[in-house]
Design a protein around this motif. Structure first.
Motif, mmCIF file in Angstrom:
data_model
loop_
_atom_site.group_PDB
_atom_site.id
_atom_site.type_symbol
_atom_site.label_atom_id
_atom_site.label_comp_id
_atom_site.label_asym_id
_atom_site.label_seq_id
_atom_site.Cartn_x
_atom_site.Cartn_y
_atom_site.Cartn_z
ATOM 1 N N ALA A 1 0.372 10.411 -4.445
ATOM 2 C CA ALA A 1 -0.907 9.461 -3.560
ATOM 3 C C ALA A 1 -1.499 10.232 -2.190
ATOM 4 C CB ALA A 1 -0.272 8.229 -3.265
ATOM 5 N N ARG A 2 -0.152 10.805 -1.489
ATOM 6 C CA ARG A 2 -0.446 11.430 -0.406
ATOM 7 C C ARG A 2 -1.278 12.780 -0.393
ATOM 8 N NH1 ARG A 2 4.923 10.608 0.486
ATOM 9 N NH2 ARG A 2 5.452 12.868 0.315
ATOM 10 N N PHE B 1 -4.384 12.226 -4.353
ATOM 11 C CA PHE B 1 -5.313 10.898 -4.415
ATOM 12 C C PHE B 1 -6.026 10.780 -3.239
ATOM 13 C CE2 PHE B 1 -6.631 6.651 -4.202
ATOM 14 C CZ PHE B 1 -7.661 6.610 -5.206
ATOM 15 N N GLU B 2 -5.115 10.781 -1.866
ATOM 16 C CA GLU B 2 -5.714 10.328 -0.485
ATOM 17 C C GLU B 2 -6.627 11.447 0.017
ATOM 18 O OE1 GLU B 2 -6.680 7.321 1.898
ATOM 19 O OE2 GLU B 2 -5.391 7.080 0.274
ATOM 20 N N GLU C 1 4.381 8.502 -4.823
ATOM 21 C CA GLU C 1 4.126 8.543 -3.398
ATOM 22 C C GLU C 1 3.709 10.208 -2.948
ATOM 23 O OE1 GLU C 1 7.484 6.862 -1.582
ATOM 24 O OE2 GLU C 1 6.768 4.936 -1.838
ATOM 25 N N GLN D 1 0.791 -1.219 0.210
ATOM 26 C CA GLN D 1 0.152 0.016 -0.066
ATOM 27 C C GLN D 1 1.155 1.309 -0.051
ATOM 28 O OE1 GLN D 1 -3.128 -1.840 -0.807
ATOM 29 N NE2 GLN D 1 -3.704 0.253 0.184
ATOM 30 N N CYS E 1 -0.811 1.527 -9.160
ATOM 31 C CA CYS E 1 -0.211 2.396 -9.921
ATOM 32 C C CYS E 1 0.362 1.937 -11.154
ATOM 33 C CB CYS E 1 0.992 2.702 -8.878
ATOM 34 S SG CYS E 1 0.389 3.759 -7.615
ATOM 35 N N THR F 1 -0.349 4.472 0.122
ATOM 36 C CA THR F 1 -1.578 4.938 1.094
ATOM 37 C C THR F 1 -2.775 4.110 1.502
ATOM 38 O OG1 THR F 1 -3.015 6.014 -0.578
ATOM 39 C CG2 THR F 1 -0.931 7.445 -0.061
ATOM 40 N N LEU G 1 -4.563 3.310 -2.087
ATOM 41 C CA LEU G 1 -3.695 3.117 -3.143
ATOM 42 C C LEU G 1 -2.770 2.105 -2.912
ATOM 43 C CD1 LEU G 1 -3.665 4.458 -6.082
ATOM 44 C CD2 LEU G 1 -1.879 5.934 -5.452
#
Length: 184
Positions: A55-56, A59-60, A52, A18, A28, A20, A23
């Motif tokens: 994602a942080r 996306f998150e 990353e 994972q 990816c 996050t 995700l």
């Protein structure tokens, strides 16, 4: 366990890792075309740092705000994979600098009342991005409103670049600036 990584600037990453909470590494890099044609779709260490961060920071927050699963059609593409699928030679999916691209789809969230249109409008109002594209037209939402087939977002690790917020529209005949009347 399957994972990615060969070469001096790459590290081994388990496919089920994972990045996050919502995700995974597999989401990816997953590509049916890469699998079918034996294409290595493994990002470098530097590219993983950009992934990353996206994602942080992008996306998150999107996933948490909408509180529904969001399908990722495409995130990282190796140069060979991008060429094979006919992607733009300058595609941000290849993460050649500080920017990564992600294609979002409502295949999962639509069942919970969140369409690509909702995703697009939420991002436009609340999240940083370098470029966002309303990609093609999809079936209308449950309320009969226009919606893109998917939402393309390019996110940069540079806060200044994300302030550019280029918002575009395409229906197959090139790209142009997105206009409110595109909402129907």
């Amino acid at each position: 366990m399957v994972g990615g990584v060969t070469g001096a600037d790459q590290i081994w990453i388990p496919m089920d890792r994972q990045i996050t909470e919502h995700l995974s590494y597999d989401e990816c890099v997953r590509s049916q075309t890469a699998t079918r044609h034996g294409i290595d779709n493994t990002p470098t260490f530097r590219q993983m740092l950009v992934i990353e961060r996206m994602a942080r920071e992008f996306f998150e927050p999107l996933r948490e705000a909408l509180a529904v699963p969001i399908r990722i059609n495409s995130l990282y593409r190796s140069t060979e994979l991008n060429r094979r699928i006919g992607g733009s030679p300058q595609s941000d999916h290849m993460i050649e600098a500080d920017t990564a691209a992600i294609d979002l789809d409502d295949s999962y969230s639509r069942r919970m009342g969140v369409s690509n249109r909702d995703i697009f409008l939420y991002i436009q109002k609340h999240l940083p991005y370098y470029k966002m594209i309303w990609e093609y037209e999809d079936v209308p939402t449950a309320a009969g409103e226009r919606s893109p087939r998917w939402v393309h977002v390019s996110y940069s690790t540079s806060a200044a670049r994300n302030q550019e917020r280029r918002t575009l529209y395409t229906n197959g005949a090139g790209y142009r600036a997105f206009r409110r009347q595109d909402l129907g």
